[in-house]
Design a protein around this motif. Structure first.
Motif, mmCIF file in Angstrom:
data_model
loop_
_atom_site.group_PDB
_atom_site.id
_atom_site.type_symbol
_atom_site.label_atom_id
_atom_site.label_comp_id
_atom_site.label_asym_id
_atom_site.label_seq_id
_atom_site.Cartn_x
_atom_site.Cartn_y
_atom_site.Cartn_z
ATOM 1 N N UNK A 40 0.838 -1.195 0.000
ATOM 2 C CA UNK A 40 0.000 0.000 0.000
ATOM 3 C C UNK A 40 0.879 1.254 0.000
ATOM 4 N N UNK A 41 0.311 2.344 -0.478
ATOM 5 C CA UNK A 41 1.058 3.600 -0.513
ATOM 6 C C UNK A 41 1.467 4.058 0.887
ATOM 7 N N UNK A 42 0.568 3.988 1.891
ATOM 8 C CA UNK A 42 1.015 4.401 3.227
ATOM 9 C C UNK A 42 2.173 3.547 3.766
ATOM 10 N N UNK A 43 2.145 2.245 3.482
ATOM 11 C CA UNK A 43 3.216 1.369 3.961
ATOM 12 C C UNK A 43 4.538 1.684 3.271
ATOM 13 N N UNK A 44 4.494 1.887 1.958
ATOM 14 C CA UNK A 44 5.710 2.253 1.222
ATOM 15 C C UNK A 44 6.264 3.568 1.763
ATOM 16 N N UNK A 45 5.399 4.543 1.955
ATOM 17 C CA UNK A 45 5.847 5.842 2.472
ATOM 18 C C UNK A 45 6.463 5.715 3.857
ATOM 19 N N UNK A 46 5.869 4.886 4.705
ATOM 20 C CA UNK A 46 6.400 4.672 6.054
ATOM 21 C C UNK A 46 7.807 4.065 5.993
ATOM 22 N N UNK A 47 7.977 3.042 5.160
ATOM 23 C CA UNK A 47 9.295 2.411 5.037
ATOM 24 C C UNK A 47 10.319 3.375 4.431
#
Length: 101
Positions: A40-47
Motif C-alpha cells: 500500500x502507498x502508506x506502507x511504502x511511504x512509512x518504510x
C-alpha cells in the motif's frame, strides 16, 4: 559495531529489503514502488521515511515529483550478498555437496 547492528535492524524488514532491491535497479517515485512492490502507498511511504531517516536512501525533488535513490552502492551489495547466501543455504539444504567440504 553498534552502527552496523543498527543498519541490520533497519534491513531486518523484508518489505524494506524489497524496496531497496527495487531502488538498486533504478531510482523510483512512491507510485512506482507501490506498483512494483504491491504494498500500500502508506506502507511504502512509512518504510521510505525510515530508510531516509537512517541515511540509506535519499530523495531528489523535481517540482512535485520525488525520486528515491540508494544513498550508496554498498547497500545494494549487502542485500545481494545476503540473498546469495540464503539461496546457497537452500541449495545445500536440498542435499547438494558444498564445494568447501
Amino acid at each position: 559495531m553498534d552502527a552496523a547492528a543498527d543498519l541490520f535492524k533497519i534491513l531486518g524488514s523484508s518489505s524494506r529489503l524489497l524496496l531497496l532491491h527495487l531502488l538498486a535497479s533504478e531510482p523510483c517515485g512512491v507510485g512506482a514502488l507501490v506498483e512494483r512492490s504491491e504494498m500500500s502507498q502508506p506502507l511504502v511511504s512509512q518504510h521510505l521515511r525510515t530508510l531516509r531517516q537512517s541515511g540509506i536512501v535519499t530523495v531528489v525533488r523535481t517540482g512535485r515529483e520525488a525520486l528515491y535513490h540508494l544513498a550508496d552502492h554498498h547497500i545494494a551489495h549487502v542485500i545481494d550478498d545476503a540473498v546469495t547466501h540464503v539461496l546457497e543455504e537452500k541449495t545445500l539444504d536440498k542435499g547438494e555437496i558444498d564445494e568447501h567440504d
